[in-house]
Design an enzyme around this catalytic site. Structure first.
Site, PDB file in Angstrom:
ATOM      1  CE  LYS A   1      21.345  14.828  30.385  1.00  0.00           C
ATOM      2  NZ  LYS A   1      20.501  13.973  29.542  1.00  0.00           N
ATOM      3  CG  ASN A   2      23.487  11.518  28.498  1.00  0.00           C
ATOM      4  OD1 ASN A   2      22.488  11.904  29.111  1.00  0.00           O
ATOM      5  ND2 ASN A   2      23.841  12.010  27.320  1.00  0.00           N
TER       6      ASN A   2
ATOM      7  NE  ARG B   1      14.807   8.731  23.107  1.00  0.00           N
ATOM      8  CZ  ARG B   1      14.208   8.120  22.115  1.00  0.00           C
ATOM      9  NH1 ARG B   1      12.944   8.357  21.860  1.00  0.00           N
ATOM     10  NH2 ARG B   1      14.850   7.255  21.370  1.00  0.00           N
TER      11      ARG B   1
ATOM     12  CB  CYS C   1      15.097  17.888  25.117  1.00  0.00           C
ATOM     13  SG  CYS C   1      15.706  18.595  26.657  1.00  0.00           S
TER      14      CYS C   1
ATOM     15  NE  ARG D   1      15.736  12.288  21.730  1.00  0.00           N
ATOM     16  CZ  ARG D   1      16.305  12.735  22.839  1.00  0.00           C
ATOM     17  NH1 ARG D   1      15.755  13.710  23.509  1.00  0.00           N
ATOM     18  NH2 ARG D   1      17.404  12.188  23.298  1.00  0.00           N
ATOM     19  N   PRO D   2      12.215   8.210  17.675  1.00  0.00           N
ATOM     20  CG  PRO D   2      12.555   7.144  15.625  1.00  0.00           C
ATOM     21  CD  PRO D   2      12.862   8.407  16.379  1.00  0.00           C
ATOM     22  CB  ILE D   3      11.303   3.640  21.129  1.00  0.00           C
ATOM     23  CG1 ILE D   3       9.776   3.545  21.017  1.00  0.00           C
ATOM     24  CG2 ILE D   3      11.704   4.802  22.003  1.00  0.00           C
ATOM     25  CD1 ILE D   3       9.112   3.096  22.310  1.00  0.00           C
ATOM     26  CG  ASP D   4      12.553   2.486  14.852  1.00  0.00           C
ATOM     27  OD1 ASP D   4      12.907   3.469  15.543  1.00  0.00           O
ATOM     28  OD2 ASP D   4      13.095   2.209  13.767  1.00  0.00           O
ATOM     29  CG  LEU D   5      16.753   1.550  15.871  1.00  0.00           C
ATOM     30  CD1 LEU D   5      17.987   2.436  15.966  1.00  0.00           C
ATOM     31  CD2 LEU D   5      16.922   0.546  14.728  1.00  0.00           C
TER      32      LEU D   5
ATOM     33  CG  ASP E   1      24.136  15.475  23.909  1.00  0.00           C
ATOM     34  OD1 ASP E   1      23.130  15.659  23.205  1.00  0.00           O
ATOM     35  OD2 ASP E   1      24.215  14.554  24.743  1.00  0.00           O
TER      36      ASP E   1
ATOM     37  CB  ILE F   1      22.541  12.872  15.917  1.00  0.00           C
ATOM     38  CG1 ILE F   1      24.041  12.648  15.674  1.00  0.00           C
ATOM     39  CG2 ILE F   1      21.965  11.786  16.827  1.00  0.00           C
ATOM     40  CD1 ILE F   1      24.437  11.327  15.096  1.00  0.00           C
TER      41      ILE F   1
ATOM     42  NE  ARG G   1      15.119  17.263  30.681  1.00  0.00           N
ATOM     43  CZ  ARG G   1      13.985  16.790  30.202  1.00  0.00           C
ATOM     44  NH1 ARG G   1      13.122  17.603  29.651  1.00  0.00           N
ATOM     45  NH2 ARG G   1      13.709  15.529  30.264  1.00  0.00           N
TER      46      ARG G   1
HETATM   47  C1  UD1 Z   1      21.426   9.611  23.900  1.00  0.00           C
HETATM   48  C2  UD1 Z   1      21.742  10.716  24.889  1.00  0.00           C
HETATM   49  C3  UD1 Z   1      21.591  12.084  24.222  1.00  0.00           C
HETATM   50  C4  UD1 Z   1      22.450  12.147  22.960  1.00  0.00           C
HETATM   51  C5  UD1 Z   1      22.153  10.964  22.051  1.00  0.00           C
HETATM   52  C6  UD1 Z   1      23.081  10.888  20.847  1.00  0.00           C
HETATM   53  C7  UD1 Z   1      21.084   9.768  27.013  1.00  0.00           C
HETATM   54  C8  UD1 Z   1      20.178   9.816  28.176  1.00  0.00           C
HETATM   55  N1  UD1 Z   1      20.834  10.611  26.005  1.00  0.00           N
HETATM   56  O1  UD1 Z   1      20.072   9.767  23.506  1.00  0.00           O
HETATM   57  O2  UD1 Z   1      22.025  13.079  25.155  1.00  0.00           O
HETATM   58  O3  UD1 Z   1      22.165  13.348  22.274  1.00  0.00           O
HETATM   59  O4  UD1 Z   1      22.300   9.724  22.777  1.00  0.00           O
HETATM   60  O5  UD1 Z   1      24.407  10.849  21.256  1.00  0.00           O
HETATM   61  O6  UD1 Z   1      22.043   9.022  27.008  1.00  0.00           O
HETATM   62  N2  UD1 Z   1      16.721   6.424  16.687  1.00  0.00           N
HETATM   63  C9  UD1 Z   1      15.800   5.757  15.914  1.00  0.00           C
HETATM   64  N3  UD1 Z   1      15.148   4.699  16.468  1.00  0.00           N
HETATM   65  C10 UD1 Z   1      15.375   4.273  17.736  1.00  0.00           C
HETATM   66  C11 UD1 Z   1      16.336   4.958  18.524  1.00  0.00           C
HETATM   67  C12 UD1 Z   1      16.999   6.040  17.975  1.00  0.00           C
HETATM   68  O7  UD1 Z   1      15.563   6.120  14.763  1.00  0.00           O
HETATM   69  O8  UD1 Z   1      14.747   3.297  18.174  1.00  0.00           O
HETATM   70  C13 UD1 Z   1      17.413   7.615  16.133  1.00  0.00           C
HETATM   71  C14 UD1 Z   1      17.050   8.884  16.880  1.00  0.00           C
HETATM   72  O9  UD1 Z   1      15.857   9.442  16.412  1.00  0.00           O
HETATM   73  C15 UD1 Z   1      18.255   9.760  16.594  1.00  0.00           C
HETATM   74  C16 UD1 Z   1      19.409   8.753  16.548  1.00  0.00           C
HETATM   75  O10 UD1 Z   1      18.811   7.477  16.342  1.00  0.00           O
HETATM   76  O11 UD1 Z   1      18.101  10.363  15.337  1.00  0.00           O
HETATM   77  C17 UD1 Z   1      20.261   8.745  17.790  1.00  0.00           C
HETATM   78  O12 UD1 Z   1      19.480   8.423  18.915  1.00  0.00           O
HETATM   79  P1  UD1 Z   1      20.067   7.636  20.182  1.00  0.00           P
HETATM   80  O13 UD1 Z   1      21.505   7.337  19.980  1.00  0.00           O
HETATM   81  O14 UD1 Z   1      19.147   6.497  20.464  1.00  0.00           O
HETATM   82  O15 UD1 Z   1      19.928   8.742  21.303  1.00  0.00           O
HETATM   83  P2  UD1 Z   1      19.309   8.591  22.750  1.00  0.00           P
HETATM   84  O16 UD1 Z   1      19.707   7.284  23.338  1.00  0.00           O
HETATM   85  O17 UD1 Z   1      17.876   8.969  22.730  1.00  0.00           O
END
Ligand code: UD1
Length: 417
Positions: free
Chosen positions: A22-23, A92, A116, A121-125, A305, A327, A397
């Site tokens: 899926k990912n 997401r 989920c 799960r912010p998107i700042d990065l 996961d 995480i 999902r």
């Molecule tokens: C992806 C996977 C998810 C998996 C996760 C961690 C997909 C579709 N999903 O999710 O199944 O559990 O990797 O292996 O591939 N963070 C920030 N700011 C950001 C982005 C992330 O603080 O801009 C934090 C998140 O809140 C979290 C951590 O970084 O605590 C890891 O997130 P990330 O690796 O980005 O996970 P996803 O890509 O959302």
């Protein structure tokens, strides 16, 4: 909403073929928008998250055709670069369309993604990285607008190796002018799969799978047919199914090296693991021993996961397991449901203390997210009596034909919609 009814206590036997990941499938389908010409993606699992991705692609004006296991996408006539709030809220990983749309059309308009509920799960990065690539980012009334005449390659250092942010940077810079270097990039196998797909379309990405990824922008990409890699989290779920039912099964069409981070955990429980080519045989003892401390970490650490999945295993093992979730801050919702089944688990902030019990009891439990739902199915497979798992829409999902696959190995599990 759908339910699984599971009659526990049946041994599993035979083999199961693992679905496509899926990912990997989600970012690769989004990437077809950056490619800009027709592509066919094979080994695509049948999941509701794939349905959501296809809806987004169609809403952008892509021509999409699905047949069993394959999705063809023609993004040569994209008519929109805006994703509706309703579609963004479905999952997401819709955020991955940000980088793909920038490469494909120069502009992306969307709201914050849903998915989920396992943490903030912010998107700042993602957004800071887009700005580093010369992309103008504005946020107004909850809407994010990113636009750019030409993306400019740059050096981007991530403060955390975010999977999604790494993928978005790759997607946004694949056709940039100049070179983009990602420092502290995520190293997950799904990143490698995305890079391999784009490279087969003519991209120049090196270092995927390492902490430093270099993307040399290219003028254009070309059509390709590509097969998604196997799903390592689903493979781990079937390993856990064998572990909790004292069974011996073969898990087929996997890449065993992707599962090394979970192997030692299963071995500590007394399970024997044998690998040959793309197969794993797991043989579980009559009684499991509690694995030692489990700490979720970015790859190649123990995957978040698999945390809920391994918690079900630890619940029925002799001894105490400490599970440290590093995480996501809200990923222990399955604990209350496992405790309803007779598990003995206490949570202190980021740590769950699992005191293994001799048996779980079947009862009615509720999936709260994708992997929590899978963990409850595993608990049901070994519990006394019947377990009803509600809200299996979460499981849909990420798991293709879960009940069918488990039934074919001897489990008593029925789906009721
Ligand atoms: C992806 C996977 C998810 C998996 C996760 C961690 C997909 C579709 N999903 O999710 O199944 O559990 O990797 O292996 O591939 N963070 C920030 N700011 C950001 C982005 C992330 O603080 O801009 C934090 C998140 O809140 C979290 C951590 O970084 O605590 C890891 O997130 P990330 O690796 O980005 O996970 P996803 O890509 O959302």
């Amino acid at each position: 909403m759908g339910q699984y009814m599971i009659e526990g206590g049946n041994r599993l036997y035979g083999s199961v073929r693992v679905q496509g990941a899926k990912n990997s499938a989600l970012p690769i389908l989004a990437a077809t928008v950056a490619v800009g010409v027709p592509c066919v993606i094979h080994n695509c699992p049948d999941l509701t998250d794939i349905d959501s991705t296809v809806k987004i692609l169609k809403s952008l004006g892509c021509e999409v055709h699905r047949s069993v296991g394959s999705v063809s996408v023609d993004s040569s006539h994209i008519s929109s670069n805006c994703i509706s709030d309703t579609l963004m809220r479905e999952m997401r990983s819709s955020i991955i369309f940000l980088g793909a749309l920038i490469s494909g059309t120069g502009e992306a308009v969307m709201t914050a993604p849903g998915g989920c509920d396992i943490g903030l799960r912010p998107i700042d990065l993602h957004l800071t990285a887009m700005q580093k690539l010369g992309i103008r980012v504005t946020e107004e009334h909850g809407q994010i607008r990113c636009s750019c005449q030409k993306v400019r390659g740059n050096k981007i250092t991530l403060s955390f190796p975010s999977v999604g942010a790494t993928e978005n940077i790759i997607l946004a810079s694949v056709k940039a002018s100049g070179v983009t270097t990602i420092i502290n990039a995520a190293r997950e196998p799904e990143i490698v799969d995305l890079a391999m797909f784009l490279n087969s379309c003519g991209a120049r990405i090196s270092g995927a799978g390492d902490s430093t990824i270099v993307i040399e922008g290219v003028e254009r990409l070309h059509s390709v047919q590509y097969a998604i890699m196997p799903d390592r989290i689903v493979a781990c779920t079937y390993m856990a199914a064998a572990a909790v039912t004292s069974s011996s099964i073969i898990i087929d069409e996997v890449i065993p090296s992707h599962l090394v981070p979970v192997f030692s955990c299963f071995e500590q429980t007394g399970c024997r693991i044998e690998t040959a080519g793309n197969k794993i045989r797991i043989t579980s003892p009559q009684r499991l021993r509690a694995p030692e401390t489990i700490r979720t970490m970015p790859y190649p650490g123990f995957p978040t996961d698999c945390q809920a999945i391994m918690m079900s295993v630890a619940s029925v093992a002799d001894g105490i397991t400490l599970i440290n979730e590093n995480i996501f801050e809200n990923r222990f919702k399955h604990v209350a449901e496992l405790n309803r089944m007779g598990a003995d688990i206490r949570v202190h902030d980021k740590v769950a203390v699992v005191n293994g019990v001799s048996r779980l009891q079947g009862t009615r439990v509720h999936s709260t997210d994708l992997r929590a739902g899978a963990a409850l199915v595993l608990a049901g497979l070994c519990a006394d009596g019947v377990t009803t798992v509600d809200s299996i829409c979460y499981i849909d999902r990420g798991y293709d034909s879960l009940a069918k696959n488990l039934s074919s190995m001897g489990a008593k599990i029925k789906r009721k919609d």
